[in-house]
Design an enzyme around this catalytic site. Structure first.
Site, PDB file in Angstrom:
ATOM      1  N   ASN A   1       0.856  -1.393   0.058  1.00  0.00           N
ATOM      2  CA  ASN A   1       0.005  -0.001   0.077  1.00  0.00           C
ATOM      3  C   ASN A   1       0.904   1.334   0.089  1.00  0.00           C
ATOM      4  O   ASN A   1       2.065   1.359   0.554  1.00  0.00           O
ATOM      5  CB  ASN A   1      -0.684  -0.013   1.478  1.00  0.00           C
ATOM      6  CG  ASN A   1      -2.100  -1.173   1.323  1.00  0.00           C
ATOM      7  OD1 ASN A   1      -2.352  -1.426   0.124  1.00  0.00           O
ATOM      8  ND2 ASN A   1      -2.352  -1.639   2.441  1.00  0.00           N
ATOM      9  N   HIS A   2       0.266   2.273  -0.603  1.00  0.00           N
ATOM     10  CA  HIS A   2       0.869   3.922  -0.450  1.00  0.00           C
ATOM     11  C   HIS A   2       0.202   4.226   0.850  1.00  0.00           C
ATOM     12  O   HIS A   2      -0.805   4.182   1.245  1.00  0.00           O
ATOM     13  CB  HIS A   2       0.507   4.479  -1.643  1.00  0.00           C
ATOM     14  CG  HIS A   2       1.200   4.138  -2.772  1.00  0.00           C
ATOM     15  ND1 HIS A   2       2.244   4.668  -3.590  1.00  0.00           N
ATOM     16  CD2 HIS A   2       1.477   2.812  -3.609  1.00  0.00           C
ATOM     17  CE1 HIS A   2       2.511   4.088  -4.625  1.00  0.00           C
ATOM     18  NE2 HIS A   2       1.884   2.844  -4.553  1.00  0.00           N
ATOM     19  N   PRO A   3       1.111   5.378   1.238  1.00  0.00           N
ATOM     20  CA  PRO A   3       0.511   6.034   2.495  1.00  0.00           C
ATOM     21  C   PRO A   3      -0.468   6.960   2.247  1.00  0.00           C
ATOM     22  O   PRO A   3      -0.231   8.380   2.178  1.00  0.00           O
ATOM     23  CB  PRO A   3       1.676   6.606   2.999  1.00  0.00           C
ATOM     24  CG  PRO A   3       2.686   7.263   2.060  1.00  0.00           C
ATOM     25  CD  PRO A   3       2.278   5.694   0.849  1.00  0.00           C
TER      26      PRO A   3
END
Length: 220
Positions: free
Chosen positions: A88-90
């Protein structure tokens, strides 16, 4: 590997299965491995990208599979273009772009090591004797139980129980492979932990009806 054969004027492409080795995995052209451990009798298809994974004995993949931060047990069948454990990306931060936490390619040298390490610790687990169909995606941090089937194109967002067939977006249970009693018996036999010698001795038993297989081996 593929073999193209001319049959009555038609060009037919057949899958040519390689001879596998206990100690030397077959790794397809263009496949990249990083921080990954491979078991025995393993075959990886062409153009796989595999990072921070443990690949157990007798597992094989098709082409263009991408796996990250995952633990794959034994006897897993993986079709082409499967994605396991995508990171996942933040998205809760000001920017979710990679430059903000791992931007060396853009000239930003200060990695966010805390974020990257925490992301690597979110493991995806695929049980023994699982079949994953073409183009399936299994999200990070999930567990797929022994003997499960993931349908082609499925997007798996929740854990999958043993011996369950799931499919769709997001994946839902289609049916169970066996009755609960049979599931329990197969888990108790745990044939995937047999020695190579025992697998060879009882190889033809894998063609028996499941009830006969259980009757023969549950007492072992």
């Amino acid at each position: 590997m593929y073999e193209v054969i001319e049959e009555e004027g038609l060009r037919i492409m057949h899958i040519e299965f390689p001879d596998l080795s206990r100690d030397k995995p077959v790794i397809g052209k263009g496949t990249q491995l990083k921080r990954t451990t491979l078991g025995e009798w393993v075959e990886l298809g062409e153009n796989n990208l595999i990072d921070n994974c443990v690949i157990g004995d007798y597992n094989y993949t098709g082409q263009y599979c991408f796996m990250q931060n995952s633990d794959l047990k034994k006897f897993i069948s993986i079709a082409a273009q499967v994605r396991i454990g995508p990171t996942n990306h933040p998205y809760d931060r000001v920017s979710q772009h990679i430059f903000s936490y791992n931007g060396a390619s853009y000239g930003f040298e200060q990695k966010d090591t805390d974020f990257l390490e925490k992301r690597q610790q979110i493991r995806t687990t695929i049980g023994n004797d699982v079949w994953i169909g073409h183009g399936a995606i299994i999200q990070s941090g999930l567990t797929v139980g022994d003997g499960a089937v993931i349908g082609s194109g499925a997007v798996v967002t929740h854990d999958v129980a043993p011996y369950t067939i799931v499919g769709g977006v997001s994946a839902k249970v289609i049916k169970d492979r066996f009755a609960d009693e049979i599931k329990t018996d197969l888990e108790q036999i745990a044939w995937w932990n047999w020695s190579r010698q025992k697998l060879e001795e009882y190889y033809l038993d894998f063609r028996l009806p499941v009830e006969e297989f259980i009757k023969k081996h549950l007492k072992d």
